[in-house]
Design a protein around this motif. Structure first.
Motif, PDB file in Angstrom:
ATOM      1  N   ASN A   5       0.840  -1.198   0.000  1.00 12.26           N
ATOM      2  CA  ASN A   5       0.000   0.000   0.000  1.00 12.26           C
ATOM      3  C   ASN A   5       0.873   1.244   0.000  1.00 12.26           C
ATOM      4  O   ASN A   5       2.053   1.192   0.343  1.00 12.26           O
ATOM      5  CB  ASN A   5      -0.924   0.009   1.207  1.00 12.26           C
ATOM      6  CG  ASN A   5      -1.882  -1.170   1.228  1.00 12.26           C
ATOM      7  OD1 ASN A   5      -2.306  -1.663   0.185  1.00 12.26           O
ATOM      8  ND2 ASN A   5      -2.230  -1.621   2.423  1.00 12.26           N
ATOM      9  N   SER A   6       0.276   2.362  -0.353  1.00 14.87           N
ATOM     10  CA  SER A   6       0.990   3.647  -0.366  1.00 14.87           C
ATOM     11  C   SER A   6       2.306   3.540  -1.120  1.00 14.87           C
ATOM     12  O   SER A   6       3.357   3.995  -0.646  1.00 14.87           O
ATOM     13  CB  SER A   6       1.237   4.137   1.070  1.00 14.87           C
ATOM     14  OG  SER A   6       0.024   4.269   1.768  1.00 14.87           O
ATOM     15  N   LEU A   7       2.244   2.935  -2.283  1.00 12.13           N
ATOM     16  CA  LEU A   7       3.460   2.721  -3.061  1.00 12.13           C
ATOM     17  C   LEU A   7       4.073   4.040  -3.513  1.00 12.13           C
ATOM     18  O   LEU A   7       3.347   4.997  -3.826  1.00 12.13           O
ATOM     19  CB  LEU A   7       3.163   1.836  -4.271  1.00 12.13           C
ATOM     20  CG  LEU A   7       3.029   0.339  -3.949  1.00 12.13           C
ATOM     21  CD1 LEU A   7       2.268  -0.391  -5.040  1.00 12.13           C
ATOM     22  CD2 LEU A   7       4.401  -0.278  -3.738  1.00 12.13           C
ATOM     23  N   GLN A   8       5.397   4.057  -3.530  1.00 10.37           N
ATOM     24  CA  GLN A   8       6.157   5.238  -3.916  1.00 10.37           C
ATOM     25  C   GLN A   8       7.105   4.875  -5.066  1.00 10.37           C
ATOM     26  O   GLN A   8       7.445   3.700  -5.234  1.00 10.37           O
ATOM     27  CB  GLN A   8       6.941   5.758  -2.726  1.00 10.37           C
ATOM     28  CG  GLN A   8       6.076   6.172  -1.548  1.00 10.37           C
ATOM     29  CD  GLN A   8       5.082   7.259  -1.917  1.00 10.37           C
ATOM     30  OE1 GLN A   8       5.423   8.244  -2.589  1.00 10.37           O
ATOM     31  NE2 GLN A   8       3.832   7.104  -1.488  1.00 10.37           N
ATOM     32  N   PRO A   9       7.543   5.867  -5.829  1.00  9.05           N
ATOM     33  CA  PRO A   9       8.460   5.565  -6.939  1.00  9.05           C
ATOM     34  C   PRO A   9       9.704   4.793  -6.505  1.00  9.05           C
ATOM     35  O   PRO A   9      10.213   3.963  -7.264  1.00  9.05           O
ATOM     36  CB  PRO A   9       8.814   6.954  -7.478  1.00  9.05           C
ATOM     37  CG  PRO A   9       7.605   7.775  -7.190  1.00  9.05           C
ATOM     38  CD  PRO A   9       7.103   7.276  -5.860  1.00  9.05           C
ATOM     39  N   GLU A  10      10.164   5.028  -5.289  1.00  4.51           N
ATOM     40  CA  GLU A  10      11.356   4.312  -4.824  1.00  4.51           C
ATOM     41  C   GLU A  10      11.082   2.843  -4.540  1.00  4.51           C
ATOM     42  O   GLU A  10      12.023   2.079  -4.272  1.00  4.51           O
ATOM     43  CB  GLU A  10      11.937   4.984  -3.579  1.00  4.51           C
ATOM     44  CG  GLU A  10      10.951   5.224  -2.463  1.00  4.51           C
ATOM     45  CD  GLU A  10      10.344   6.625  -2.516  1.00  4.51           C
ATOM     46  OE1 GLU A  10      10.154   7.155  -3.634  1.00  4.51           O
ATOM     47  OE2 GLU A  10      10.051   7.162  -1.426  1.00  4.51           O
TER      48      GLU A  10
END
Length: 120
Positions: free
Chosen positions: A83-88
């Motif tokens: 969840n709350s995936l980020q580019p990193e």
């Protein structure tokens, strides 16, 4: 012979969610560990999350509170809810398992990898 088959990778926007699955098949007496590693371009492979047979779990600091690892023992399957995936978080994600194929010996097995791409 034991195989791990992964599914669930793909492209998602930042803030979105994905769920990865990994199923083990073959000669399996017991699975002691199932977990997920990832490798981003130009970086070393790192442990993301893991689940031991006793029920304990561990997470990389960078994903704790956002990712959840779980197992369905009857199906020899491990999941990674992200969840709350980020580019990193963009990386190839690999399933890993430590398996006893019989009463004697252990095998460490890797999946083929599934690509997760998070766009900003």
């Amino acid at each position: 012979q034991v195989q791990l088959v992964e599914s669930g990778g793909g492209l998602v926007q930042a803030g979105g969610s994905l769920r990865l699955s990994c199923a083990a098949s073959g000669s399996i007496f017991r699975i002691d560990f199932m977990g997920w590693y990832r490798q981003a371009p130009g970086k070393q492979r790192e442990l993301v999350a893991g689940s031991s047979s006793g029920g304990s779990t561990n997470y990389a600091d960078s994903v704790r509170g956002r990712f959840t690892v779980s197992r369905e023992n009857a199906k020899n399957t491990v999941y990674l809810q992200m969840n709350s995936l980020q580019p990193e978080d963009t990386a190839v994600y690999y399933c890993n398992a430590v398996i006893k194929p019989s009463l004697l010996g252990y095998l460490e097995v890797w999946g083929q990898g599934t690509l997760v791409t998070v766009s900003s």
